[in-house]
Design a protein around this motif. Structure first.
Motif, PDB file in Angstrom:
ATOM      1  N   GLY A   9       0.818  -1.200   0.000  1.00 18.75           N
ATOM      2  CA  GLY A   9       0.000   0.000   0.000  1.00 18.75           C
ATOM      3  C   GLY A   9       0.857   1.257   0.000  1.00 18.75           C
ATOM      4  O   GLY A   9       2.077   1.202   0.149  1.00 18.75           O
ATOM      5  N   GLY A  10       0.197   2.400  -0.177  1.00 17.17           N
ATOM      6  CA  GLY A  10       0.921   3.652  -0.170  1.00 17.17           C
ATOM      7  C   GLY A  10       0.080   4.793  -0.684  1.00 17.17           C
ATOM      8  O   GLY A  10      -1.134   4.650  -0.891  1.00 17.17           O
ATOM      9  N   LEU A  11       0.740   5.916  -0.884  1.00 21.40           N
ATOM     10  CA  LEU A  11       0.096   7.132  -1.401  1.00 21.40           C
ATOM     11  C   LEU A  11       0.455   7.285  -2.870  1.00 21.40           C
ATOM     12  O   LEU A  11       1.656   7.328  -3.212  1.00 21.40           O
ATOM     13  N   VAL A  12      -0.559   7.346  -3.710  1.00 15.62           N
ATOM     14  CA  VAL A  12      -0.354   7.504  -5.148  1.00 15.62           C
ATOM     15  C   VAL A  12      -1.306   8.558  -5.680  1.00 15.62           C
ATOM     16  O   VAL A  12      -2.224   8.992  -4.972  1.00 15.62           O
ATOM     17  N   ALA A  14      -4.107   9.846  -8.651  1.00 17.08           N
ATOM     18  CA  ALA A  14      -5.151   9.278  -9.508  1.00 17.08           C
ATOM     19  C   ALA A  14      -4.541   8.904 -10.859  1.00 17.08           C
ATOM     20  O   ALA A  14      -3.751   9.656 -11.425  1.00 17.08           O
ATOM     21  N   GLY A  15      -4.910   7.719 -11.334  1.00 10.93           N
ATOM     22  CA  GLY A  15      -4.390   7.211 -12.590  1.00 10.93           C
ATOM     23  C   GLY A  15      -3.191   6.295 -12.443  1.00 10.93           C
ATOM     24  O   GLY A  15      -2.833   5.586 -13.396  1.00 10.93           O
ATOM     25  N   ASP A  16      -2.570   6.312 -11.270  1.00  7.40           N
ATOM     26  CA  ASP A  16      -1.405   5.466 -11.018  1.00  7.40           C
ATOM     27  C   ASP A  16      -1.827   4.021 -10.772  1.00  7.40           C
ATOM     28  O   ASP A  16      -3.022   3.702 -10.691  1.00  7.40           O
ATOM     29  N   SER A  17      -0.813   3.171 -10.633  1.00  9.02           N
ATOM     30  CA  SER A  17      -1.032   1.754 -10.352  1.00  9.02           C
ATOM     31  C   SER A  17      -0.315   1.362  -9.065  1.00  9.02           C
ATOM     32  O   SER A  17       0.669   2.002  -8.665  1.00  9.02           O
ATOM     33  N   LEU A  18      -0.816   0.325  -8.430  1.00  5.54           N
ATOM     34  CA  LEU A  18      -0.200  -0.280  -7.260  1.00  5.54           C
ATOM     35  C   LEU A  18      -0.420  -1.774  -7.336  1.00  5.54           C
ATOM     36  O   LEU A  18      -1.447  -2.224  -7.876  1.00  5.54           O
ATOM     37  N   ARG A  19       0.524  -2.515  -6.782  1.00  9.02           N
ATOM     38  CA  ARG A  19       0.314  -3.948  -6.621  1.00  9.02           C
ATOM     39  C   ARG A  19       0.422  -4.303  -5.142  1.00  9.02           C
ATOM     40  O   ARG A  19       1.462  -4.072  -4.517  1.00  9.02           O
ATOM     41  N   LEU A  20      -0.653  -4.846  -4.620  1.00 11.75           N
ATOM     42  CA  LEU A  20      -0.663  -5.321  -3.247  1.00 11.75           C
ATOM     43  C   LEU A  20      -0.286  -6.793  -3.219  1.00 11.75           C
ATOM     44  O   LEU A  20      -0.614  -7.547  -4.139  1.00 11.75           O
ATOM     45  N   SER A  21       0.392  -7.172  -2.165  1.00 15.14           N
ATOM     46  CA  SER A  21       0.749  -8.566  -1.947  1.00 15.14           C
ATOM     47  C   SER A  21       0.211  -9.017  -0.604  1.00 15.14           C
ATOM     48  O   SER A  21       0.088  -8.225   0.326  1.00 15.14           O
TER      49      SER A  21
END
Length: 123
Positions: A9-12, A14-21
């Motif tokens: 998780g984190g601060l991104v 709008a429009g960005d991507s993240l991958r949670l594990s």
């Protein structure tokens, strides 16, 4: 029994991507259906995505279809949530969960939960 620990998780923006594990500890990870849920402040915990024990079948809440992808690696005892085109309304604590009875969209069908990871999307 299985212990679950989320990360990614984190601060991104709008429009960005993240991958949670979600890393699992326990001998029988490959027998559990897995799910991702999220909970925003003042709101109920809601279903995001789920995947069958083998990884063959996956399913999504309507608002996540086409943007989020759930996957799992049973050899690594890890389930992932790839989140693309993030929106401000995706801001929430994201939880992974394991179900001994297969898969489902209700939180009550899941028996083990991680502690959650915060995702914040700024607009």
């Amino acid at each position: 029994q299985v212990q679950l620990v989320e990360s990614g998780g984190g601060l991104v923006q709008a429009g960005d991507s993240l991958r949670l594990s979600c890393a699992a500890a326990g001998r029988t990870f490959s027998s559990y259906g897995m799910g991702w849920f999220r909970q925003a402040p003042g709101k109920e915990r809601e279903f995001v995505a789920g995947i069958s024990a083998s990884g063959t079948n996956s399913y999504y809440a309507d608002s996540m279809k086409g943007r989020f992808t759930i996957s799992r690696d049973n050899a690594k005892k890890t389930v992932y949530l790839q989140m693309n085109s993030l929106k401000a309304e995706d801001t929430a604590v994201y939880y992974c969960a394991a179900s001994i009875t297969g898969w489902g969209i209700s939180r009550y069908e899941y028996h083990y939960w991680g502690q959650g990871t915060q995702v914040t999307v700024s607009s």
